[in-house]
Design a protein around this motif. Structure first.
Motif, PDB file in Angstrom:
ATOM      1  N   ASN A  93     -12.706  75.808  16.821  1.00 29.61           N
ATOM      2  CA  ASN A  93     -12.741  77.231  17.158  1.00 29.61           C
ATOM      3  C   ASN A  93     -12.165  77.462  18.558  1.00 29.61           C
ATOM      4  O   ASN A  93     -11.540  76.576  19.141  1.00 29.61           O
ATOM      5  N   TYR A  94     -12.395  78.660  19.080  1.00 26.02           N
ATOM      6  CA  TYR A  94     -11.824  78.990  20.390  1.00 26.02           C
ATOM      7  C   TYR A  94     -12.449  78.161  21.504  1.00 26.02           C
ATOM      8  O   TYR A  94     -11.800  77.902  22.532  1.00 26.02           O
ATOM      9  N   ASP A  95     -13.691  77.718  21.342  1.00 24.28           N
ATOM     10  CA  ASP A  95     -14.287  76.828  22.344  1.00 24.28           C
ATOM     11  C   ASP A  95     -13.541  75.493  22.380  1.00 24.28           C
ATOM     12  O   ASP A  95     -13.324  74.914  23.448  1.00 24.28           O
ATOM     13  N   HIS A  96     -13.190  74.992  21.196  1.00 25.72           N
ATOM     14  CA  HIS A  96     -12.397  73.763  21.118  1.00 25.72           C
ATOM     15  C   HIS A  96     -11.081  73.969  21.861  1.00 25.72           C
ATOM     16  O   HIS A  96     -10.661  73.126  22.675  1.00 25.72           O
ATOM     17  N   TYR A  97     -10.427  75.096  21.592  1.00 27.12           N
ATOM     18  CA  TYR A  97      -9.152  75.398  22.261  1.00 27.12           C
ATOM     19  C   TYR A  97      -9.341  75.478  23.777  1.00 27.12           C
ATOM     20  O   TYR A  97      -8.536  74.932  24.547  1.00 27.12           O
ATOM     21  N   ARG A  98     -10.398  76.156  24.236  1.00 29.61           N
ATOM     22  CA  ARG A  98     -10.633  76.275  25.682  1.00 29.61           C
ATOM     23  C   ARG A  98     -10.864  74.897  26.302  1.00 29.61           C
ATOM     24  O   ARG A  98     -10.428  74.630  27.427  1.00 29.61           O
ATOM     25  N   GLY A  99     -11.576  74.029  25.573  1.00 26.79           N
ATOM     26  CA  GLY A  99     -11.798  72.683  26.077  1.00 26.79           C
ATOM     27  C   GLY A  99     -10.500  71.904  26.208  1.00 26.79           C
ATOM     28  O   GLY A  99     -10.272  71.208  27.215  1.00 26.79           O
ATOM     29  N   GLN A 100      -9.620  72.018  25.207  1.00 30.60           N
ATOM     30  CA  GLN A 100      -8.329  71.338  25.286  1.00 30.60           C
ATOM     31  C   GLN A 100      -7.484  71.910  26.435  1.00 30.60           C
ATOM     32  O   GLN A 100      -6.799  71.174  27.146  1.00 30.60           O
ATOM     33  N   ARG A 101      -7.515  73.236  26.599  1.00 29.57           N
ATOM     34  CA  ARG A 101      -6.775  73.856  27.700  1.00 29.57           C
ATOM     35  C   ARG A 101      -7.310  73.351  29.048  1.00 29.57           C
ATOM     36  O   ARG A 101      -6.524  73.058  29.969  1.00 29.57           O
TER      37      ARG A 101
END
Length: 483
Positions: A363-371
């Motif tokens: 989800n978007y939390d996963h994306y924020r973590g990768q960013r």
């Protein structure tokens, strides 16, 4: 010619008597099992042929009396099936009370061990119910071994029911009779494994996963057509997951071998989403081995395959490519891939095409973590902290971690970001917090970088205490691997 109906044993139990009388009545009415199912459906109760056949053989007694009442309403039985059901249900309730007493005795026997209890060919396995109490589930030794011990956990979680267990037991007796429902059972069991990622230590789960790969291989060898493809596809997912677990444990070579095997099995099963995902996984393995250019190439290739990618899977590939570009110091390429990833993620749910577990669930939390991980590699620590801290320290923080990192690795990454800004107390605090988690490969790589970043302040007492605790953690990890 049709198959001869199996001989019934009405004297074996009240459930067998109920089933035998049901078949006798059905045959006198000139109804096939399929036609009787249609009659039940018109009467407002839906049953399938397999279920009805098992009722007739006495293998199942319907849980509620409505089944018997419906059967009575379909013909002139004068309430026969209702009376037979009452008789069989009373016998079943007695058996359940006896089973409860047996479980209580087993609980007393196994008090303090919370371990399976073997009794001949039967295994009683403990699990925690939804209300927090301990119960035992009874399975055959063969089913227990075939599922790698996941059966009681899956039952407690409600991901499958006793019918699935019976189907699996029959398939183990006759692998050539496997069907797509057996493949679906193993798929659900694997998803249960994955829900515990970043929460449980990967080491104890490797044996269970590899065991299930072997069972699936035996089923698939005897299967044909769509059943074989379904079994090979699930086997490929298990092989990919075995590679993931070995990667988390730092066994890079073994991880690559399992991932390559997963790709071959996926091609045999015709599951090209899994083929693509194995390429993304190889990118991740290369990244954590420090081969960042190869990681970027693999992730890019995964996005340019000869088949269309669903948006969730394409988003994952773009995120891992971005991380590799960040490690190479290529900020513009990293930002372009991150922008593509977030756009794709926004269309995933509406498309509904993703089959891979992680592609469906990130989800978007996963994306924020990768960013945030990319920002740390690009030296933009302040922006990384702004993304990471809410993900890891708020009351709603996801204990599974951030991005492709478990909670411990995420905390180490936050500590590294603080170390890059010179905020040593915060760096040591989050680094120390991270040591409460298992040292997976990403965790160890990041904690090594954090230790290096703290070298300038090596004489500070807080840093010295952190390094002493880190040395103890490393020693325990290496000792555990040798054992």
């Amino acid at each position: 010619m049709g198959q001869e109906p199996r001989e019934l044993t009405p004297n074996a139990s009240a459930a067998h008597l109920f089933g035998a009388e049901l078949r006798r009545w059905r045959e006198r009415q000139g109804l096939s099992l399929a036609r009787l199912c249609e009659c039940f459906e018109r009467a407002g109760r839906r049953v399938d042929v397999g279920y009805l056949a098992r009722v007739e053989r006495g293998e199942r007694l319907p849980e509620d009396r409505q089944f018997a009442e419906t059967a009575d309403a379909l013909g002139t039985t004068d309430g026969l099936f209702g009376r037979l059901w009452d008789f069989a249900d009373a016998e079943r309730r007695d058996a359940r009370r006896e089973a409860k007493r047996e479980r209580e005795a087993l609980l007393e026997l196994a008090a303090g061990t919370f371990a399976p209890v073997l009794a001949g060919d039967v295994v009683f396995v403990p699990y925690v119910t939804g209300t927090g109490t301990v119960a035992y589930v009874r399975v055959t030794r063969r089913v227990f071994l075939a599922t790698g011990g996941m059966t009681p956990v899956a039952l407690a979680a409600g991901v499958f029911d006793p019918d699935d267990l019976d189907r699996l037991a029959r398939a183990l007796e006759r692998p050539q009779a496997s069907d797509t429902r057996v493949a679906a059972y193993f798929g659900k069991a694997l998803e249960l494994h994955k829900t515990h990622d970043f929460v449980l230590d990967p080491a104890p789960r490797v044996g269970s996963v590899v065991q299930q790969i072997g069972v699936l291989d035996r089923f698939a060898r005897d299967a044909r057509g769509s059943v074989r493809r379904a079994l090979r596809s699930v086997q490929a997912e298990y092989a990919e997951y075995a590679g993931w677990l070995h990667q988390e444990l730092g066994n890079s070579r073994t991880s690559v071998l399992w991932t390559e095997k997963a790709s071959a099995l996926a091609q045999e099963g015709g599951s090209y989403q899994i083929v693509t995902f194995t390429m993304i996984r190889r990118s991740s393995i290369a990244f954590w081995n420090g081969q960042h250019a190869e990681a970027a190439d693999l992730a890019a290739t995964a996005q340019d395959g000869p088949w269309p990618l669903p948006p969730g899977l394409a988003s994952l590939a773009a995120q891992y490519e971005a991380e590799a570009h960040a490690a190479l110091g290529n900020a513009s390429a990293c930002e372009a891939r991150l922008d593509r990833a977030v756009d794709l993620l926004g269309t995933r749910d509406a498309a509904g095409d993703d089959q891979i577990y992680w592609a469906r669930t990130h989800n978007y939390d996963h994306y924020r973590g990768q960013r945030a991980a990319c920002l740390v590699d690009l030296g933009q620590a302040v922006q990384a902290i702004a993304l990471l801290e809410p993900l890891l320290t708020t009351t709603t923080a996801n204990r599974r971690g951030v991005g492709g990192y478990g909670h411990g690795a995420g905390m180490a990454l936050l500590g590294l970001a603080y170390a890059q800004t010179g905020q040593i107390d915060a760096a040591v605090h989050f680094g120390s917090q991270s040591l409460n988690s298992t040292l997976t490969t990403p965790h160890r790589r990041i904690i090594d970088r954090l230790e290096q970043a703290l070298t300038e302040w090596a004489t500070e007492e807080s840093v010295r205490q952190f390094r002493r605790r880190l040395d103890e953690k490393r020693h325990a990890y290496e000792y555990g691997k040798r054992v």
